[in-house]
Design a protein around this motif. Structure first.
Motif, PDB file in Angstrom:
ATOM      1  N   PRO A  67      11.728   6.184  21.352  1.00  0.00           N
ATOM      2  CA  PRO A  67      11.225   4.899  20.843  1.00  0.00           C
ATOM      3  C   PRO A  67      12.364   4.001  20.381  1.00  0.00           C
ATOM      4  N   SER A  68      12.100   2.706  20.368  1.00  0.00           N
ATOM      5  CA  SER A  68      13.078   1.735  19.897  1.00  0.00           C
ATOM      6  C   SER A  68      12.350   0.608  19.174  1.00  0.00           C
ATOM      7  N   GLY A  69      13.006   0.055  18.162  1.00  0.00           N
ATOM      8  CA  GLY A  69      12.456  -1.136  17.519  1.00  0.00           C
ATOM      9  C   GLY A  69      11.235  -0.889  16.659  1.00  0.00           C
ATOM     10  N   VAL A  70      11.132   0.284  16.033  1.00  0.00           N
ATOM     11  CA  VAL A  70      10.025   0.548  15.099  1.00  0.00           C
ATOM     12  C   VAL A  70      10.430   0.034  13.712  1.00  0.00           C
ATOM     13  N   THR A  71       9.506  -0.671  13.057  1.00  0.00           N
ATOM     14  CA  THR A  71       9.779  -1.253  11.738  1.00  0.00           C
ATOM     15  C   THR A  71       8.757  -0.771  10.727  1.00  0.00           C
ATOM     16  N   ILE A  72       9.236  -0.339   9.571  1.00  0.00           N
ATOM     17  CA  ILE A  72       8.367   0.068   8.452  1.00  0.00           C
ATOM     18  C   ILE A  72       8.785  -0.763   7.245  1.00  0.00           C
ATOM     19  N   ARG A  73       7.842  -1.476   6.636  1.00  0.00           N
ATOM     20  CA  ARG A  73       8.214  -2.335   5.509  1.00  0.00           C
ATOM     21  C   ARG A  73       7.093  -2.429   4.477  1.00  0.00           C
ATOM     22  N   ASN A  74       7.521  -2.759   3.264  1.00  0.00           N
ATOM     23  CA  ASN A  74       6.605  -3.029   2.146  1.00  0.00           C
ATOM     24  C   ASN A  74       5.693  -1.842   1.844  1.00  0.00           C
ATOM     25  N   CYS A  75       6.256  -0.635   1.926  1.00  0.00           N
ATOM     26  CA  CYS A  75       5.471   0.575   1.712  1.00  0.00           C
ATOM     27  C   CYS A  75       5.939   1.329   0.469  1.00  0.00           C
ATOM     28  N   ARG A  76       5.011   1.977  -0.179  1.00  0.00           N
ATOM     29  CA  ARG A  76       5.329   2.978  -1.176  1.00  0.00           C
ATOM     30  C   ARG A  76       5.109   4.323  -0.498  1.00  0.00           C
ATOM     31  N   ILE A  77       6.148   5.127  -0.420  1.00  0.00           N
ATOM     32  CA  ILE A  77       6.102   6.360   0.373  1.00  0.00           C
ATOM     33  C   ILE A  77       6.263   7.562  -0.546  1.00  0.00           C
ATOM     34  N   GLY A 106       0.821  -1.212   0.000  1.00  0.00           N
ATOM     35  CA  GLY A 106       0.000   0.000   0.000  1.00  0.00           C
ATOM     36  C   GLY A 106       0.855   1.262   0.000  1.00  0.00           C
ATOM     37  N   THR A 107       0.175   2.414  -0.044  1.00  0.00           N
ATOM     38  CA  THR A 107       0.844   3.695  -0.263  1.00  0.00           C
ATOM     39  C   THR A 107       0.585   4.678   0.869  1.00  0.00           C
TER      40      THR A 107
END
Length: 402
Positions: free
Chosen positions: A159-169, A128-129
């Motif tokens: 914050p620690s350990g935030v993950t962002i993946r499989n994105c259209r930005i 997703g976008t």
């Protein structure tokens, strides 16, 4: 194919530089004067009256690797939060939960992961976008902010350990603690203390990971790693669009970040693609830079900008296994430039007189870095610049260059 053994080149007048500002879009100086000795700044005047050699210690130590925390993944966002996110609108939404989108989703809200409440959050866009490109300002075009929160008691909650993946930005991602960049008032106050680097790192996000994302940059810096951020990563991703500044900025006092296995299709207006500014222990590896004519990776320290003393030296960075692709322009800028500024900017004299950091010396001190096994397609051996014998420059190759 030929091996690059070059270690020091003439400093010809290339249109280089440019300073970081709050919007990080300040244009480059047209020509750079050759810097003289760095200066010790007297406490009673704003400009030095005579040059002197730096008093920086000669044997630096590598940055301490912050502890990697094992943070449990946050539970899924509830139905109300998911509905709020999917509803059209430009207002920022703060997340402290995990979210999985579908390939058909288009989120127009800027997303904020703030403080330890956001630790362990996972955003999986599922193709997703995130689209905030319609915003009028840089802040409105920031699709994701991972940031620390100042508590009522005055401490910084990171914050620690935030993950962002499989994105259209379609927008920018910024990670920061004491300030969005190194020039703010909080950074200025902290920089007066000898333990500034440790405090900035303790106060900033850590272990933030972006993987398999595609940026479409709307005229700005797609990925900004702010002061003190440690162990962040941008991996297996593609960076497209256009930037009036750089593609990736690693700001002062940040350390041990990874930029690897990415394809940079983005074109910059004037500047290099990756700026390592007073950041140490980073790994820039196995990336492809499709448009390197304005510069690849520049390593320096922005002495005194905004009146902030820069403490950490840009040392122990690894720039290995990358491919830099050039057109036929005779005015192509370096693929890698160690010590690219060295006190030649006017703002070097804006920090106060203290016996440490950029107050003690305006030089970059880009030392003990490794530039190895990089390939320059369409470029020449002269496009790797190093003037310090402590840096390792080896195994790099150039082919098809002028």
């Amino acid at each position: 194919m030929r091996s690059i053994t070059f270690t020091s080149l003439i400093a010809v007048g290339l249109a280089l530089g440019g300073c970081q500002s709050d919007i990080a879009t300040v244009a480059d100086a047209a020509l750079r004067a050759a810097p003289g000795y760095p200066v010790m700044q007297p406490s009673d005047v704003s400009q030095p009256t005579s040059p002197s050699r730096p008093s920086e210690p000669s044997r630096p130590t590598p940055p301490t690797t912050p502890r990697v925390e094992n943070v449990a993944e946050k539970p899924a966002c509830d139905a109300d939060m998911q509905a709020k996110l999917r509803a059209p609108g430009p207002n920022a939404v703060t997340l402290a939960c995990s979210l999985r989108l579908s390939s058909s989703d288009v989120i127009t809200h800027p997303l904020v992961f703030e403080g330890s409440a956001a630790s362990g959050s996972v955003l999986d866009c599922g193709g997703g976008t995130l689209d905030v490109s319609a915003g009028q300002s840089r802040k409105q075009k920031t699709a994701i902010a991972v940031r620390s929160r100042k508590t009522a008691a005055g401490a910084w909650d990171a914050p620690s350990g935030v993950t962002i993946r499989n994105c259209r930005i379609k927008g920018f991602v910024r990670l920061y603690g004491l300030g969005e960049n190194a020039n703010g008032e909080t950074m200025k106050a902290s920089s007066r203390s000898r333990d500034h680097t440790a405090f900035a790192q303790a106060s900033a996000p850590k272990n933030v990971r972006l993987e398999n994302v595609t940026f479409e940059a709307p005229d700005g810096i797609p990925f900004y790693v702010g002061p003190g951020v440690t162990n962040a990563a941008l991996v297996n991703s593609r960076v497209n669009g256009r930037s009036t500044a750089v593609a990736v900025y690693l700001d002062a006092e940040s350390a041990n970040n990874t930029i690897s296995n990415n394809v940079f299709g983005l074109a910059t207006e004037k500047r290099e693609l990756i700026a390592i500014d007073g950041s140490a222990g980073n790994r820039i590896a196995n990336n492809t830079f499709e448009h390197a004519d304005n510069g690849g990776v520049f390593v320096y320290r922005n002495c005194g900008e905004g009146g902030v003393i820069r403490h950490q030296k840009p040392q122990f960075n690894q720039i290995v296994g990358n491919t830099f692709r050039y057109g036929s322009s005779f005015f192509a800028k370096p693929a890698v430039w160690l010590n690219s500024r060295n006190g030649s900017s006017s703002y070097c004299f804006k920090d106060p007189a203290y016996p440490f950091g950029s107050s003690a010396s305006n030089l970059d001190f880009a030392e003990h870095n490794v530039v190895r096994n990089n390939r320059l397609d369409g470029g020449s051996a002269s496009l790797i610049r190093n003037d310090d014998p402590t840096n390792e420059v080896s195994g790099n190759t150039a082919r098809g260059g002028w």
